[in-house]
Every structure is written in structure tokens, then in C-alpha cells.
Enzyme design. Structure first.
Site, PDB file in Angstrom:
ATOM      1  N   CYS A 158       2.438 -46.504  32.722  1.00 62.74           N
ATOM      2  CA  CYS A 158       1.102 -46.885  33.382  1.00 62.74           C
ATOM      3  C   CYS A 158       0.979 -45.875  34.444  1.00 62.74           C
ATOM      4  CB  CYS A 158       1.323 -48.246  34.094  1.00 62.74           C
ATOM      5  SG  CYS A 158       2.826 -48.068  35.294  1.00 62.74           S
ATOM      6  N   ARG A 159       0.272 -45.986  35.436  1.00 63.13           N
ATOM      7  CA  ARG A 159       0.224 -44.899  36.463  1.00 63.13           C
ATOM      8  C   ARG A 159       1.457 -44.482  37.203  1.00 63.13           C
ATOM      9  NH1 ARG A 159      -0.888 -45.659  41.774  1.00 63.13           N
ATOM     10  NH2 ARG A 159      -1.742 -43.876  42.971  1.00 63.13           N
TER      11      ARG A 159
END
Length: 104
Positions: free
Chosen positions: A65-66
Site C-alpha cells: 500500500c502507501r
């Protein structure tokens, strides 16, 4: 769930390994910057909309993800659904960009 570093993942990608990399960010984040992973937002995983990966329960899945938080949640959720080999990308795309710069 295990962890994998951005350096380990990039080395394996550069070596041409066939990997199952899943991006659990939102579509707009994916559109802005991605490393070619399959996009399955965390919300879809949490609502069990995982038809695309249902047949990969015993395969290695590298989830990112981020920053690493949503992917950790996704790994834990997938394990509850019977996936046996999930790996969380430490630091997510923030770590990837810091180490390797923005993708062209």
C-alpha cells in the site's frame, strides 16, 4: 504473514521472477504511481471480493500500500480467508519512492 523489503522485492522483479504483487491502495493512488501490481483495494478484500486471487491461496502474495499499514491489514484478512503465504511490503510505496525514486 512475513515482511519483505523494497530492496528484496525490486531485486526479485529485476530478476524476472513471476510474482503475485497486489496493491491494496485506492484506484486514484494506483493511477498516480504504481509498480505494475494487481489493484485490489483493501475494501474489496475486507468485503471478500477476491475472485481474481481465489486460486492463489497457497502461492506467495506480496501485498503493498502507501506505507505498509493497509497492506498489513490485508495480509491478516487474507490469512483469515485461508491464504497461506502473504508478505507485507515494509514501508510501502513511500519506501519504494524514497529508495528508487519516482517511476517514469
Amino acid at each position: 504473514m512475513e515482511n519483505i523489503t523494497v530492496e528484496e522485492l525490486k531485486a526479485r522483479m529485476d530478476a524476472g521472477e513471476q510474482l503475485h504483487v497486489i496493491d491494496v491502495r485506492e484506484p486514484e493512488e494506483f493511477a498516480a504511481y504504481n509498480i505494475g501490481a494487481l489493484l485490489i483495494p483493501l475494501g474489496k478484500i475486507q468485503s471478500m471480493q477476491i475472485e481474481e486471487i481465489e486460486d492463489l491461496k497457497n502461492e506467495e502474495l506480496i501485498i503493498h500500500c502507501r506505507s505498509g499499514k493497509r497492506s498489513m491489514t490485508a495480509c491478516l484478512f487474507l490469512e483469515m480467508l485461508g491464504f497461506t503465504n502473504t508478505k507485507n511490503l515494509e514501508g510501502g510505496m513511500l519506501a519504494w519512492e524514497e529508495k528508487f525514486g519516482p517511476r517514469p
